[in-house]
Enzyme design. Structure first.
Site, PDB file in Angstrom:
ATOM      1  N   ASP A   1      -4.596   3.088  -1.251  1.00 29.33           N
ATOM      2  CA  ASP A   1      -5.885   2.489  -1.405  1.00 29.33           C
ATOM      3  C   ASP A   1      -6.810   2.812  -0.454  1.00 29.33           C
ATOM      4  O   ASP A   1      -7.536   1.873  -0.028  1.00 29.33           O
ATOM      5  CB  ASP A   1      -5.628   1.226  -1.813  1.00 29.33           C
ATOM      6  CG  ASP A   1      -4.916   1.005  -2.994  1.00 29.33           C
ATOM      7  OD1 ASP A   1      -4.411   1.647  -3.802  1.00 29.33           O
ATOM      8  OD2 ASP A   1      -4.932  -0.316  -3.524  1.00 29.33           O
TER       9      ASP A   1
ATOM     10  N   LYS B   1      -4.058   3.111 -10.130  1.00 27.52           N
ATOM     11  CA  LYS B   1      -3.094   1.795 -10.548  1.00 27.52           C
ATOM     12  C   LYS B   1      -4.042   0.686 -10.774  1.00 27.52           C
ATOM     13  O   LYS B   1      -4.947   0.353 -10.066  1.00 27.52           O
ATOM     14  CB  LYS B   1      -2.123   1.412  -9.320  1.00 27.52           C
ATOM     15  CG  LYS B   1      -2.797   1.220  -7.928  1.00 27.52           C
ATOM     16  CD  LYS B   1      -1.643   0.857  -6.873  1.00 27.52           C
ATOM     17  CE  LYS B   1      -1.968   0.704  -5.692  1.00 27.52           C
ATOM     18  NZ  LYS B   1      -3.341  -0.610  -5.585  1.00 27.52           N
TER      19      LYS B   1
ATOM     20  N   LYS C   1      -1.795  -4.142  -8.202  1.00 29.68           N
ATOM     21  CA  LYS C   1      -1.588  -4.247  -6.578  1.00 29.68           C
ATOM     22  C   LYS C   1      -0.545  -3.353  -6.542  1.00 29.68           C
ATOM     23  O   LYS C   1      -0.602  -2.437  -5.408  1.00 29.68           O
ATOM     24  CB  LYS C   1      -1.385  -5.602  -6.082  1.00 29.68           C
ATOM     25  CG  LYS C   1      -2.453  -6.683  -6.356  1.00 29.68           C
ATOM     26  CD  LYS C   1      -3.870  -6.037  -5.895  1.00 29.68           C
ATOM     27  CE  LYS C   1      -4.811  -7.437  -6.233  1.00 29.68           C
ATOM     28  NZ  LYS C   1      -6.048  -6.851  -6.275  1.00 29.68           N
TER      29      LYS C   1
ATOM     30  N   VAL D   1      -3.991   0.293   2.761  1.00 31.62           N
ATOM     31  CA  VAL D   1      -4.556  -0.872   3.023  1.00 31.62           C
ATOM     32  C   VAL D   1      -4.351  -1.404   1.421  1.00 31.62           C
ATOM     33  O   VAL D   1      -4.344  -1.013   0.476  1.00 31.62           O
ATOM     34  CB  VAL D   1      -5.979  -0.878   3.380  1.00 31.62           C
ATOM     35  CG1 VAL D   1      -6.100  -0.303   4.807  1.00 31.62           C
ATOM     36  CG2 VAL D   1      -6.952  -0.202   2.282  1.00 31.62           C
ATOM     37  N   THR D   2      -4.319  -3.018   1.618  1.00 29.34           N
ATOM     38  CA  THR D   2      -4.340  -3.792   2.856  1.00 29.34           C
ATOM     39  C   THR D   2      -2.746  -4.079   3.061  1.00 29.34           C
ATOM     40  O   THR D   2      -2.029  -4.119   1.875  1.00 29.34           O
ATOM     41  CB  THR D   2      -4.937  -5.117   2.675  1.00 29.34           C
ATOM     42  OG1 THR D   2      -4.547  -5.867   1.532  1.00 29.34           O
ATOM     43  CG2 THR D   2      -6.526  -4.827   2.487  1.00 29.34           C
TER      44      THR D   2
ATOM     45  N   CYS E   1      -1.741  -4.409  -1.416  1.00 25.56           N
ATOM     46  CA  CYS E   1      -1.144  -3.554  -2.365  1.00 25.56           C
ATOM     47  C   CYS E   1      -0.189  -2.672  -1.427  1.00 25.56           C
ATOM     48  O   CYS E   1       0.715  -2.062  -2.117  1.00 25.56           O
ATOM     49  CB  CYS E   1      -2.561  -2.522  -2.643  1.00 25.56           C
ATOM     50  SG  CYS E   1      -3.510  -3.376  -3.836  1.00 25.56           S
TER      51      CYS E   1
ATOM     52  N   GLN F   1      16.006  -9.907   8.275  1.00 27.30           N
ATOM     53  CA  GLN F   1      17.205 -10.016   7.354  1.00 27.30           C
ATOM     54  C   GLN F   1      17.753  -8.595   7.097  1.00 27.30           C
ATOM     55  O   GLN F   1      18.377  -7.978   6.000  1.00 27.30           O
ATOM     56  CB  GLN F   1      16.943 -10.554   6.035  1.00 27.30           C
ATOM     57  CG  GLN F   1      16.606 -12.254   6.203  1.00 27.30           C
ATOM     58  CD  GLN F   1      16.376 -12.874   4.949  1.00 27.30           C
ATOM     59  OE1 GLN F   1      17.335 -13.077   4.100  1.00 27.30           O
ATOM     60  NE2 GLN F   1      15.123 -12.931   4.420  1.00 27.30           N
TER      61      GLN F   1
HETATM   62  C1  C5J Z   1      -5.437  -3.740  -2.024  1.00 23.62           C
HETATM   63  C2  C5J Z   1      -6.553  -5.772  -2.567  1.00 23.62           C
HETATM   64  N1  C5J Z   1      -5.778  -2.346  -1.888  1.00 23.62           N
HETATM   65  N2  C5J Z   1      -6.603  -6.322  -1.289  1.00 23.62           N
HETATM   66  N3  C5J Z   1      -6.373  -4.473  -2.709  1.00 23.62           N
HETATM   67  O1  C5J Z   1      -4.958  -4.180  -1.126  1.00 23.62           O
HETATM   68  O2  C5J Z   1      -7.198  -6.513  -3.349  1.00 23.62           O
END
Ligand code: C5J
Length: 219
Positions: free
Chosen positions: A24, A129, A132, A157-158, A162, A202
């Site tokens: 993303d 997509k 997320k 990101v982020t 996602c 873990q």
């Molecule tokens: C992603 C979002 N790509 N933060 N989307 O992380 O909504």
């Protein structure tokens, strides 16, 4: 196998069965005036990793290894967007509304494209997509299985939304996953740190983490 010095212990991956996943890196999340900025976020944090992601892409391209780009993107009629996702927020801009770079998170709109510095090349898979995670409602797992991909190296990101969701989905489907820590970012520094800590805790319960330099050194 190539072995990368990583947390919580070295990550070994088979070239040819390993794909880079860039999550993303879209104008709506990264550039001023997009969806991320409209939600009140400081997008400069995300913009700062573009050179590192570009270097990671260049490395995979030089090796001829597979590259996958994802975009969080909905159909123009929003038929693939759950009403709860549209409704979420108080006074925030909604998915599908018109923002400075076109309709927010809608396929084909200017803001929905990957930033020009990281534009996909011909032959690189681009996955739109609606969720997320990269596997939900995309058919990607079946494609990767057919291609024999067993290891995924993540950027984008982020980190806590996602990227983490995609890593967790991948982990549950049997992929060994490495997150490149300086090629991912969050609007919130503490969320990035917490995500890296929780995926590697873990004994690597979700996967591994390493900086780009460790991957370069391994090669
Ligand atoms: C992603 C979002 N790509 N933060 N989307 O992380 O909504």
């Amino acid at each position: 196998m190539i072995t990368v010095q990583a947390t919580p212990y070295p990550y070994a991956f088979p070239p040819g069965k390993t794909a880079l996943v860039v999550i993303d890196m879209q104008r709506d999340f990264i550039e001023p005036g997009g969806f991320g900025a409209a939600l009140g976020n400081d997008v400069s944090r995300l913009l700062a990793i573009v050179p590192n992601v570009a270097a990671l892409l260049a490395l995979f391209r030089a090796k001829g290894w597979p590259v996958i780009h994802t975009r969080e993107a909905h159909l123009p009629d929003l038929s693939d967007c759950p009403p709860a996702k549209i409704a979420r927020g108080d006074a925030s801009p909604r998915i599908g509304e018109v923002g400075p770079m076109g309709r927010l998170l809608v396929r084909g709109e200017a803001g929905n494209q990957i930033v020009p510095a990281l534009a996909p090349l011909a032959g690189e898979r681009v996955v739109d997509k609606p969720g997320k995670g990269m596997f939900w409602a995309t058919g990607l797992h079946e494609v990767l299985q057919a291609e024999g991909i067993s290891h995924l190296i993540f950027a984008g990101v982020t980190t806590e939304v996602c990227v983490q969701t995609s890593m967790r989905e991948a982990n549950d489907r049997g992929y060994d996953c490495l997150l490149i820590t300086d090629a991912t970012e969050s609007y919130f520094a503490e969320f990035k740190a917490a995500t890296i800590a929780m995926i590697t805790a873990q004994g690597g319960i979700v996967g591994w983490a390493a900086p780009f330099a460790a991957l370069e050194a391994a090669l």
